[in-house]
Scaffold this motif. Structure first.
Motif, PDB file in Angstrom:
ATOM      1  N   ILE A 187     -91.148  34.851  89.970  1.00  0.00           N
ATOM      2  CA  ILE A 187     -91.387  34.424  91.355  1.00  0.00           C
ATOM      3  C   ILE A 187     -91.695  32.930  91.383  1.00  0.00           C
ATOM      4  N   GLY A 188     -92.529  32.479  90.469  1.00  0.00           N
ATOM      5  CA  GLY A 188     -92.856  31.059  90.397  1.00  0.00           C
ATOM      6  C   GLY A 188     -91.637  30.202  90.102  1.00  0.00           C
ATOM      7  N   MET A 189     -90.772  30.677  89.247  1.00  0.00           N
ATOM      8  CA  MET A 189     -89.563  29.920  88.882  1.00  0.00           C
ATOM      9  C   MET A 189     -88.554  29.898  90.029  1.00  0.00           C
ATOM     10  N   VAL A 190     -88.302  31.044  90.622  1.00  0.00           N
ATOM     11  CA  VAL A 190     -87.318  31.139  91.698  1.00  0.00           C
ATOM     12  C   VAL A 190     -87.795  30.386  92.943  1.00  0.00           C
ATOM     13  N   ALA A 191     -89.082  30.382  93.186  1.00  0.00           N
ATOM     14  CA  ALA A 191     -89.641  29.709  94.365  1.00  0.00           C
ATOM     15  C   ALA A 191     -89.387  28.208  94.363  1.00  0.00           C
ATOM     16  N   ARG A 192     -89.078  27.621  93.227  1.00  0.00           N
ATOM     17  CA  ARG A 192     -88.821  26.179  93.135  1.00  0.00           C
ATOM     18  C   ARG A 192     -87.451  25.808  93.694  1.00  0.00           C
ATOM     19  N   LYS A 193     -86.649  26.841  94.037  1.00  0.00           N
ATOM     20  CA  LYS A 193     -85.356  26.677  94.709  1.00  0.00           C
ATOM     21  C   LYS A 193     -84.289  25.964  93.889  1.00  0.00           C
ATOM     22  N   GLY A 194     -84.417  25.947  92.576  1.00  0.00           N
ATOM     23  CA  GLY A 194     -83.409  25.293  91.752  1.00  0.00           C
ATOM     24  C   GLY A 194     -82.366  26.242  91.206  1.00  0.00           C
ATOM     25  N   ILE A 195     -82.663  27.532  91.225  1.00  0.00           N
ATOM     26  CA  ILE A 195     -81.769  28.528  90.625  1.00  0.00           C
ATOM     27  C   ILE A 195     -80.687  28.927  91.624  1.00  0.00           C
ATOM     28  N   LYS A 196     -79.436  28.837  91.180  1.00  0.00           N
ATOM     29  CA  LYS A 196     -78.284  29.244  92.005  1.00  0.00           C
ATOM     30  C   LYS A 196     -77.685  30.564  91.519  1.00  0.00           C
ATOM     31  N   LYS A 197     -77.849  30.834  90.232  1.00  0.00           N
ATOM     32  CA  LYS A 197     -77.326  32.077  89.649  1.00  0.00           C
ATOM     33  C   LYS A 197     -78.345  32.603  88.663  1.00  0.00           C
ATOM     34  N   LEU A 198     -78.636  33.888  88.769  1.00  0.00           N
ATOM     35  CA  LEU A 198     -79.611  34.545  87.916  1.00  0.00           C
ATOM     36  C   LEU A 198     -78.941  35.738  87.256  1.00  0.00           C
ATOM     37  N   VAL A 199     -78.966  35.742  85.921  1.00  0.00           N
ATOM     38  CA  VAL A 199     -78.318  36.803  85.150  1.00  0.00           C
ATOM     39  C   VAL A 199     -79.377  37.524  84.319  1.00  0.00           C
ATOM     40  N   PHE A 200     -79.355  38.844  84.364  1.00  0.00           N
ATOM     41  CA  PHE A 200     -80.218  39.663  83.518  1.00  0.00           C
ATOM     42  C   PHE A 200     -79.317  40.424  82.553  1.00  0.00           C
ATOM     43  N   ALA A 201     -79.680  40.444  81.276  1.00  0.00           N
ATOM     44  CA  ALA A 201     -78.872  41.158  80.282  1.00  0.00           C
ATOM     45  C   ALA A 201     -79.772  41.814  79.257  1.00  0.00           C
ATOM     46  N   THR A 202     -79.453  43.049  78.920  1.00  0.00           N
ATOM     47  CA  THR A 202     -80.246  43.812  77.957  1.00  0.00           C
ATOM     48  C   THR A 202     -79.316  44.671  77.108  1.00  0.00           C
ATOM     49  N   VAL A 203     -79.883  45.208  76.041  1.00  0.00           N
ATOM     50  CA  VAL A 203     -79.166  46.256  75.321  1.00  0.00           C
ATOM     51  C   VAL A 203     -79.223  47.503  76.194  1.00  0.00           C
ATOM     52  N   ASP A 204     -78.263  48.371  76.032  1.00  0.00           N
ATOM     53  CA  ASP A 204     -78.244  49.600  76.816  1.00  0.00           C
ATOM     54  C   ASP A 204     -79.125  50.649  76.148  1.00  0.00           C
ATOM     55  N   LYS A 205     -79.634  51.556  76.943  1.00  0.00           N
ATOM     56  CA  LYS A 205     -80.396  52.728  76.504  1.00  0.00           C
ATOM     57  C   LYS A 205     -81.848  52.453  76.121  1.00  0.00           C
ATOM     58  N   SER A 206     -82.320  51.228  76.267  1.00  0.00           N
ATOM     59  CA  SER A 206     -83.713  50.934  75.941  1.00  0.00           C
ATOM     60  C   SER A 206     -84.606  51.239  77.141  1.00  0.00           C
ATOM     61  N   PRO A 207     -85.611  52.111  76.966  1.00  0.00           N
ATOM     62  CA  PRO A 207     -86.510  52.408  78.084  1.00  0.00           C
ATOM     63  C   PRO A 207     -87.373  51.203  78.473  1.00  0.00           C
ATOM     64  N   HIS A 208     -87.537  50.259  77.565  1.00  0.00           N
ATOM     65  CA  HIS A 208     -88.318  49.061  77.880  1.00  0.00           C
ATOM     66  C   HIS A 208     -87.438  48.023  78.555  1.00  0.00           C
ATOM     67  N   CYS A 209     -86.276  47.759  77.977  1.00  0.00           N
ATOM     68  CA  CYS A 209     -85.381  46.720  78.500  1.00  0.00           C
ATOM     69  C   CYS A 209     -84.878  47.032  79.902  1.00  0.00           C
ATOM     70  N   VAL A 210     -84.688  48.290  80.230  1.00  0.00           N
ATOM     71  CA  VAL A 210     -84.157  48.636  81.546  1.00  0.00           C
ATOM     72  C   VAL A 210     -85.037  48.059  82.653  1.00  0.00           C
ATOM     73  N   GLN A 211     -86.312  47.887  82.375  1.00  0.00           N
ATOM     74  CA  GLN A 211     -87.225  47.329  83.378  1.00  0.00           C
ATOM     75  C   GLN A 211     -86.829  45.913  83.792  1.00  0.00           C
ATOM     76  N   LEU A 212     -86.193  45.197  82.901  1.00  0.00           N
ATOM     77  CA  LEU A 212     -85.784  43.829  83.206  1.00  0.00           C
ATOM     78  C   LEU A 212     -84.874  43.797  84.442  1.00  0.00           C
ATOM     79  N   HIS A 213     -84.061  44.823  84.597  1.00  0.00           N
ATOM     80  CA  HIS A 213     -83.147  44.890  85.732  1.00  0.00           C
ATOM     81  C   HIS A 213     -83.876  45.203  87.038  1.00  0.00           C
ATOM     82  N   TYR A 214     -85.063  45.747  86.952  1.00  0.00           N
ATOM     83  CA  TYR A 214     -85.834  46.066  88.152  1.00  0.00           C
ATOM     84  C   TYR A 214     -86.497  44.836  88.759  1.00  0.00           C
TER      85      TYR A 214
END
Length: 135
Positions: free
Chosen positions: A59-86
């Motif tokens: 939130i702090g990073m995005v609020a600075r209004k400099g980001i135009k594209k945001l990409v999230f990437a994880t390994v599949d099937k990880s119960p921890h990594c899937v949270q990154l997409h949330y």
């Protein structure tokens, strides 16, 4: 890779990629595909750090209004990594993201597979997902 939680909120690129910290080691060719998109890749481990810490940082990073594209990437099937997409939904709850292109990937067999936001939303709603697969 840069440590997301150790990065200054004012040091944000136009294209920012946030990955699960194990992605590079587990799916190196998929990671190389991400490097073609941007060299600004930030790692986080949701097995070590709580999701709320990452959301607050983002939130702090995005609020600075400099980001135009945001990409999230994880390994599949990880119960921890899937949270990154949330995180996207949490960011949407806090601010307007309409000016930011958002892309989600999981890495499978060293390839990036784009995941639509609808699929991510369904993965958090098991009752709706159950209804959908029973039809």
């Amino acid at each position: 890779m840069k440590d997301l939680l150790k990065t200054n909120c004012f040091d944000v690129p136009e294209v920012m990629i946030v990955v699960g910290s194990c992605l590079k080691a587990m799916q190196p060719k998929a990671y190389e595909e991400l490097e073609k998109i941007s060299s600004d890749i930030y790692e986080v481990c949701l097995e070590k750090d709580h999701l709320n810490m990452v959301v607050t940082k983002m939130i702090g990073m995005v609020a600075r209004k400099g980001i135009k594209k945001l990409v999230f990437a994880t390994v599949d099937k990880s119960p921890h990594c899937v949270q990154l997409h949330y995180i996207v939904k949490e960011l949407e709850n806090a601010m307007d993201l309409s000016d930011i292109e958002i892309v989600n990937y999981v890495a499978v067999d060293n390839k990036l597979v784009e995941i639509p936001l609808e699929v991510i939303g369904l993965s958090k709603n098991l009752a709706k997902l159950k209804d959908k697969i029973e039809k």
